[in-house]
Design an enzyme around this catalytic site. Structure first.
Site, PDB file in Angstrom:
ATOM      1  N   ARG A 189      60.275  32.459  32.313  1.00 11.17           N
ATOM      2  CA  ARG A 189      60.099  31.956  30.946  1.00 11.17           C
ATOM      3  C   ARG A 189      61.233  31.002  30.545  1.00 11.17           C
ATOM      4  NH1 ARG A 189      57.662  37.360  28.064  1.00 11.17           N
ATOM      5  NH2 ARG A 189      55.512  36.636  27.963  1.00 11.17           N
TER       6      ARG A 189
ATOM      7  N   LYS B 165      45.777  49.523  30.196  1.00 12.44           N
ATOM      8  CA  LYS B 165      44.931  49.988  29.106  1.00 12.44           C
ATOM      9  C   LYS B 165      43.641  49.202  28.911  1.00 12.44           C
ATOM     10  CE  LYS B 165      46.902  51.574  25.260  1.00 12.44           C
ATOM     11  NZ  LYS B 165      47.722  51.395  24.049  1.00 12.44           N
TER      12      LYS B 165
ATOM     13  N   GLY C 118      52.863  37.616  31.328  1.00 16.22           N
ATOM     14  CA  GLY C 118      54.196  38.016  31.772  1.00 16.22           C
ATOM     15  C   GLY C 118      54.161  38.973  32.956  1.00 16.22           C
TER      16      GLY C 118
ATOM     17  N   GLY D 127      49.485  38.432  26.369  1.00 19.64           N
ATOM     18  CA  GLY D 127      48.769  38.736  25.129  1.00 19.64           C
ATOM     19  C   GLY D 127      48.231  37.472  24.484  1.00 19.64           C
TER      20      GLY D 127
END
Ligand code: 3PG
Ligand code: MG
Length: 395
Positions: free
Chosen positions: A34, A199, A352, A376
């Protein structure tokens, strides 16, 4: 959306919101992807004589200073990569920040301490965020949004400051958006999507949206056990989101109706405990022993997934296939990374964790069409949601 080329930056203080949220081991940066992704914008601004003031977050401190989440190591690394010193302010809008910004000459770069050391940064209260954004805006003349990984957050430094200063999108956001458009507009088909991670509930929105857009959806990672359970299989002690079973069943039905192919693993690596040295075996995906947990997709599934990717023209991948941080459970993630590497498709690694996974497993970043800095953020874009940090840069 304006870009930095539309701004006259020479001699002006330019506040750049970057995403420098890198994994740390103590104060050692374990993946600087990043930071490297932030360089094109910072270099372009510095070269044009801007006084560059970078603001960013690290981790999720609880709205107060915490040395464990200091951006100091990031400032050092940023300086190495830029090949010039980066001044570091030990606060975000306080005395240190003001003095640091005041000391900048044209072409200099400074980094402000973790913006999340201020509770108002992430506040749900518009007025609290706005007041903090006023303070942030007061250290600059112009604003550049470039923290792609955080554009899905309605935070002061991402959203509110843009409304207080003339603004533009940085090079990273522009590049990430170009890629996301290729995944949503006139997609080159077949379009295959590989989803993993722990998840299901994090991925429901994107699955919902992709059921109308993708040709094939491959599922692995911790979330796959809810899919296997939804098909009526025993999943032992694997991760299971019972409250999502009905939703997942509905997705499987909808996929069948709309001709989208769902690909689930045929075998899994099942262990007696969540540990690298736990006893583990490859078992059939429809027969996980009651006392075992699936921690990776198995070798046959790796081959199956690779086969389902060979003829694809576009591939989006988000989320590891297993607990790749532990070598016995890294095979599935490695197999998918290999398949993408060997493919002629336009391949996008989103996020990420998946980006860190391919680098940690030793893959060459250049083997992929694009490695996104935002997990996200790219998922929410693909869900069709409005992203506050992009919205704020419009107009
Ligand atoms: C990320 O790591 O996904 C981004 O930097 C956003 O961080 P957050 O999830 O803590 O908002
Ligand atoms: Mg994240």
């Amino acid at each position: 959306m304006k870009t930095i080329d539309d701004l006259d930056v020479a001699g002006r203080r330019v506040l750049v919101r970057a995403d420098l949220n890198v994994p740390l081991d103590g104060t050692t940066i374990t993946d600087d992807g990043r930071i490297r992704a932030s360089l094109p914008t910072l270099r372009a601004l510095a070269e044009r004589g801007a006084r560059v003031v970078v603001t960013a977050h690290l981790g999720r401190p609880k709205g107060e200073p915490n040395p464990a989440y200091s951006l100091a190591p990031v400032a050092a690394r940023l300086g190495e990569l830029l090949g010039r010193p980066v001044e570091f302010a030990t606060d975000t809008v306080g005395e240190s920040a003001r003095a640091t910004v005041a000391s900048l000459g044209d072409g200099d770069v400074a980094l402000l301490e973790n913006v999340r050391f201020n509770a108002a940064e992430t506040s749900k209260d518009d007025a609290a965020r706005g007041a903090f954004a006023d303070e942030l805006a007061s250290v600059a003349d112009l604003y550049v949004g470039d923290g792609f990984g955080a554009v899905h957050r309605k935070h002061a430094s991402v959203y509110d400051v843009a409304q207080r200063l003339p603004h533009a999108a940085g090079r990273l956001i522009a590049a990430e958006l170009d890629v996301l458009r290729r995944l949503t507009e006139n997609v080159d088909r077949p379009y295959a999507v590989v989803l993993g991670g722990s998840k299901v509930s994090d991925k429901l929105g994107v699955i919902d949206n992709l059921l109308d857009k993708a040709d094939r959806i491959l599922i692995g990672g911790g979330m796959v056990y809810t899919f296997l359970a939804a098909q009526g299989h025993e999943v032992g002690t694997s991760l299971l989101e019972k409250d999502q079973l009905d939703t997942v069943r509905a997705y499987l039905r909808r996929a069948e109706e709309s001709g989208v192919e769902f690909v689930l693993p045929v075998d899994v690596v099942a262990a007696v405990a969540f540990a690298a040295d736990a006893e583990h075996d490859v078992v059939s995906a429809d027969a996980i022993p009651a006392d075992r947990m699936g921690l990776d997709i198995g070798p046959e599934s790796g081959k199956l997934f690779a086969a389902k990717l060979t003829d694809a023209r576009t591939v989006f991948w988000n989320g590891p296939m297993g607990v790749f941080e532990m070598e016995p459970y890294a095979g599935g993630t490695r197999a998918v990374a290999h398949a993408l590497q060997d493919s002629d498709a336009f391949t996008v690694v989103g996020g990420g964790d998946s980006a860190a996974a391919v680098r940690t497993l030793g893959f060459d970043e250049n083997a992929f069409g694009h490695i996104s800095t935002g997990g996200g953020a790219s998922l929410e874009y693909l869900e069709g949601k409005t992203l506050p940090g992009l919205d704020a840069l419009e107009g």
